[in-house]
Design a protein around this motif. Structure first.
Motif, PDB file in Angstrom:
ATOM      1  N   ASP A   1      25.436  52.494  11.021  1.00 41.28           N
ATOM      2  CA  ASP A   1      26.371  51.370  10.960  1.00 41.28           C
ATOM      3  C   ASP A   1      25.569  50.107  10.636  1.00 41.28           C
ATOM      4  O   ASP A   1      24.907  49.536  11.499  1.00 41.28           O
ATOM      5  CB  ASP A   1      27.081  51.220  12.307  1.00 41.28           C
ATOM      6  N   LEU A   2      25.632  49.687   9.376  1.00 43.79           N
ATOM      7  CA  LEU A   2      24.842  48.537   8.946  1.00 43.79           C
ATOM      8  C   LEU A   2      25.308  47.240   9.607  1.00 43.79           C
ATOM      9  O   LEU A   2      24.526  46.307   9.771  1.00 43.79           O
ATOM     10  CB  LEU A   2      24.881  48.405   7.430  1.00 43.79           C
ATOM     11  N   LYS A   3      26.585  47.183   9.990  1.00 43.36           N
ATOM     12  CA  LYS A   3      27.065  45.991  10.689  1.00 43.36           C
ATOM     13  C   LYS A   3      26.356  45.840  12.032  1.00 43.36           C
ATOM     14  O   LYS A   3      26.034  44.727  12.458  1.00 43.36           O
ATOM     15  CB  LYS A   3      28.577  46.063  10.888  1.00 43.36           C
ATOM     16  N   ALA A   4      26.109  46.971  12.703  1.00 48.48           N
ATOM     17  CA  ALA A   4      25.401  46.933  13.980  1.00 48.48           C
ATOM     18  C   ALA A   4      23.944  46.517  13.776  1.00 48.48           C
ATOM     19  O   ALA A   4      23.413  45.687  14.522  1.00 48.48           O
ATOM     20  CB  ALA A   4      25.478  48.294  14.664  1.00 48.48           C
ATOM     21  N   ILE A   5      23.286  47.096  12.747  1.00 51.35           N
ATOM     22  CA  ILE A   5      21.906  46.713  12.444  1.00 51.35           C
ATOM     23  C   ILE A   5      21.835  45.227  12.117  1.00 51.35           C
ATOM     24  O   ILE A   5      20.938  44.511  12.568  1.00 51.35           O
ATOM     25  CB  ILE A   5      21.360  47.539  11.267  1.00 51.35           C
TER      26      ILE A   5
END
Length: 261
Positions: A10-14
């Motif tokens: 999940d790139l939003k989390a990263i």
């Protein structure tokens, strides 16, 4: 720690867990008018003063397998191997060669984030203070290490943001930061001095004079004569306390006070 796969993570989390937190001003801002109040951030022990460069924050997120992401302050712009990257402010072009170097050298069981100021070019209106030919430069100013990043990936966005804003990121101390920069061959923001906390000015007017004495002109011009510096960043040795002091905040405040007399 399990591997983080860029194709499925999940790139939003990263993005959220690696954003740089807001730094308070050394003198607190008045929420009513943006001026400075006489209340200031409390430091103890030695305080490192570095030049605050007027550019834009860039970050290189190195994953445990050595792959990397490049981002601005607010969003991720590029992943290693992308054919097309977001060209915003020239951050990717400036930092991709650096990312290739640190990606290989910094890979371990943790997630490491390198925060660099990208300046010059057309980055900000103050770029002319650093270059007359639109050259672009970068300087490392902080490094954060996330020991168990995989554990955060399942958290809701609000929890990640609260963790980050509450000081969840672990930043390297001054000595460790300089050591890491030396090993990787990365230029840091200029160190101006290390002073005792008790020697820092506490009044707004005296801090303005202190800025003028300590950092009147930038130490990192890319070409041509050095223009005005933006200000100073103050850090405790373990980086537990950090604040910024910008010329424009002090000049605006003192001008407002003078007009009231």
């Amino acid at each position: 720690m399990s591997s983080i796969d860029l194709r499925t993570v999940d790139l939003k989390a990263i993005n959220s867990m690696t954003k740089y937190p807001s730094i308070p001003t050394y003198h607190r801002l008045d929420p009513r008018n943006g001026g400075l109040l006489e209340e200031c951030v409390e430091f103890t022990g030695p305080v490192t003063l570095t030049e605050k460069i007027d550019g834009t924050n860039g970050r290189i997120v190195v994953l445990p397998d050595g792959s990397y992401l490049i981002g601005s302050r607010e969003e991720l712009l590029y992943a290693r191997g992308d054919l097309i990257g977001n060209p915003a402010l020239g951050i990717v072009d400036a930092l991709r060669p650096v990312a290739e170097t640190v990606g290989a050298a910094a890979a371990d069981e943790r997630l490491t984030v390198f925060y660099l100021e990208v300046y010059g070019g057309k980055v900000t209106a103050a770029s002319r203070n650093y270059t007359g030919s639109r050259q672009v430069g970068h300087r490392l100013f902080d490094v954060a290490v996330l020991d168990e990043p995989a554990a955060l990936l399942d958290w809701p966005a609000e929890r990640i943001a609260a963790w980050r804003d509450g000081g969840g990121q672990r930043f390297l101390s001054e000595d460790d930061l300089l050591g890491r920069a030396s090993v990787l061959g990365l230029a840091t923001v200029p160190r101006l001095d290390t002073v005792a906390a008790d020697d820092l000015p506490r009044e707004v007017e005296k801090m303005h004079a202190y800025l003028t004495d300590r950092s009147p002109r930038t130490l990192v011009p890319l070409d041509g004569p050095a223009g005005a510096a933006e200000g100073i960043v103050l850090r405790s040795a373990d980086r537990s306390v950090i604040a910024k002091a910008r010329f424009q905040d002090y000049e605006r405040t003192l001008k407002r006070r003078t007009s009231r007399r």
